[in-house]
Scaffold this motif. Structure first.
Motif, short mmCIF file in Angstrom:
data_model
loop_
_atom_site.label_atom_id
_atom_site.label_comp_id
_atom_site.label_asym_id
_atom_site.label_seq_id
_atom_site.Cartn_x
_atom_site.Cartn_y
_atom_site.Cartn_z
N ARG A 309 0.83 -1.22 0.00
CA ARG A 309 0.00 0.00 0.00
C ARG A 309 0.86 1.26 0.00
O ARG A 309 0.56 2.23 -0.73
N ILE A 310 1.90 1.28 0.81
CA ILE A 310 2.75 2.48 0.88
C ILE A 310 3.51 2.67 -0.43
O ILE A 310 3.73 3.81 -0.88
N ARG A 311 3.89 1.59 -1.09
CA ARG A 311 4.55 1.71 -2.39
C ARG A 311 3.64 2.42 -3.40
O ARG A 311 4.06 3.32 -4.12
N HIS A 312 2.37 2.04 -3.41
CA HIS A 312 1.42 2.69 -4.32
C HIS A 312 1.12 4.12 -3.87
O HIS A 312 0.90 5.02 -4.70
N LEU A 317 1.53 10.11 -4.44
CA LEU A 317 1.98 11.38 -3.86
C LEU A 317 2.82 12.18 -4.86
O LEU A 317 2.95 13.40 -4.73
N GLU A 318 3.40 11.50 -5.82
CA GLU A 318 4.21 12.20 -6.81
C GLU A 318 3.34 12.89 -7.88
O GLU A 318 3.85 13.64 -8.70
N ARG A 356 6.84 16.92 -0.56
CA ARG A 356 7.67 18.13 -0.74
C ARG A 356 9.06 17.75 -1.26
O ARG A 356 9.60 18.41 -2.15
N ARG A 357 9.63 16.69 -0.70
CA ARG A 357 10.97 16.29 -1.14
C ARG A 357 10.97 15.87 -2.61
O ARG A 357 11.89 16.22 -3.36
N MET A 358 9.95 15.12 -2.98
CA MET A 358 9.88 14.69 -4.36
C MET A 358 9.65 15.86 -5.32
O MET A 358 10.18 15.89 -6.44
N LYS A 359 8.90 16.85 -4.86
CA LYS A 359 8.66 18.03 -5.69
C LYS A 359 9.93 18.82 -5.92
O LYS A 359 10.19 19.29 -7.05
N HIS A 360 10.75 18.95 -4.87
CA HIS A 360 11.99 19.72 -4.99
C HIS A 360 13.03 18.99 -5.82
O HIS A 360 13.93 19.61 -6.38
N SER A 361 12.94 17.68 -5.86
CA SER A 361 13.94 16.90 -6.60
C SER A 361 13.63 16.87 -8.09
O SER A 361 14.47 16.41 -8.88
#
Length: 362
Positions: A309-312, A317-318, A356-361
């Protein structure tokens, strides 16, 4: 003198005029292959043989209903001929009875020592025909104790069986039976212990291996019919090979089954997934599937579902435009707070921090 459970020295008082003694004994059940009608025939042949040799004073007694024991009394100068004569008559009987196995004790000089030499030389050796199939006469040497017999670690064995560590249990079973062979434990004890351990093992794996009563009975019959330690080892090697093949087939079946269960979870992670429901769907019990899943998948059912579930959830979230609370429900969590706790436990970040981390990357 009839049947007796032990030798009574007083019964021989006044019978023996000479200095030296030996005991000659045979297990008639083994000698006659269980044919009780032959017991008297063997006894008569021994009586006739010693009746023709006046240098011996001989008394016969039955012990434990099947062990015929002859007390030989003679002069010291006749000791060598006593051993030769014992060899001669036992060889004659062996020609007629292929499983005859006699034991000749050490010599001794006092009638009061009869009990001692019976207990030390005769009792431990009358069953040794199982270990010396080519011998018909075993001349006892100085008695050497092997030390205390190592007990079987039954608690560990049953623990491994109950936790389905069948390979470890089988190794313990196999090692101990070989140890008993090297210790030359009594044939009956060896066979009974083997059958008891085998019964416990087969009962545990029966539902997985398809074993049935007829298979168990075949194994038990083969063990019972083993006439020597070499026969016994051959039988047990076959049994152990069969069991290892069953374990190998079971492992392959388990790998396939766990793959099916994982595939089902992967396709239904958005839904409410309960272990009981999965067990019923795949025809397994709740407790069995719980242990089975943990041992085979190397993680618990709940841990695996959360990981999927967390993988999906990370993939969602991305994406832009999806609320975190919505994402939790989309991957199967009915409570937002629980979703967040699980997410942080597995990723060391909250869903917001991850986004947020994925957005900044990018």
């Amino acid at each position: 003198m009839g049947f007796a459970d032990r030798l009574d020295e007083t019964a021989f008082a006044g019978v023996f005029p000479n200095t030296l003694y030996r005991l000659l004994a045979v297990n008639l059940r083994r000698c006659c292959d269980g044919r009780r009608k032959e017991f008297i025939s063997v006894k008569q042949r021994l009586e006739d043989f010693f009746a023709d040799r006046m240098q011996y004073s001989v008394v016969e007694t039955f012990l434990q209903e099947e062990i015929l024991c002859i007390v030989m009394n003679y002069r010291v100068k006749d000791d060598a001929s006593a051993v030769r004569d014992a060899d001669e008559i036992t060889e004659r009987i062996r020609r007629l009875y292929p499983y005859a196995f006699f034991v000749l004790s050490r010599s001794f000089t006092s009638m009061q020592e009869i009990r001692y030499y019976y207990q030390q030389d005769i009792i431990p050796e009358t069953e040794k025909g199982f270990y010396y199939p080519e011998k018909y006469l075993y001349v006892s040497e100085a008695y050497h104790k092997n030390g205390k017999m190592k007990r079987f670690e039954y608690e560990i064995y049953t623990s491994w069986l109950s936790s389905k560590e069948y390979g470890k249990a089988l190794d313990l079973f196999e090692d101990y039976t070989e140890y008993l062979c090297t210790q030359q434990i009594e044939e009956e004890k060896l066979k009974n212990l083997s059958k008891n351990l085998l019964y416990n093992y087969l009962m545990e794996i029966e539902k997985l291996s398809g074993q049935n009563d007829s298979v168990r009975e075949t194994y038990f019959r083969q063990i019972a019919e083993a006439r020597s330690v070499d026969d016994y080892r051959k039988v047990m090697n076959g049994v152990f090979a069969d069991l290892r093949e069953i374990l190998s087939e079971r492992q392959g079946a388990e790998d396939h089954r766990i793959r099916e269960i994982k595939d089902y979870i992967d396709g239904h992670y958005q839904e409410t997934l309960e272990l009981q429901d999965i067990a019923e769907r795949f025809g397994l019990s709740y407790s069995y599937l719980s242990t089975y899943f943990t041992q085979t998948a190397r993680e618990g059912f709940t841990e695996y579902v959360n990981k999927i579930r967390i993988r999906h959830a990370k993939e969602l979230l991305e994406q832009k435009g999806l609320a975190i609370s919505r994402i939790g429900s989309m991957v199967g969590y009915t409570e937002h707070s629980y979703f967040c706790r699980v997410f942080k436990k597995l990723t060391l970040e909250t869903p917001s921090e991850y986004r947020r981390r994925m957005k900044h990357s990018q």
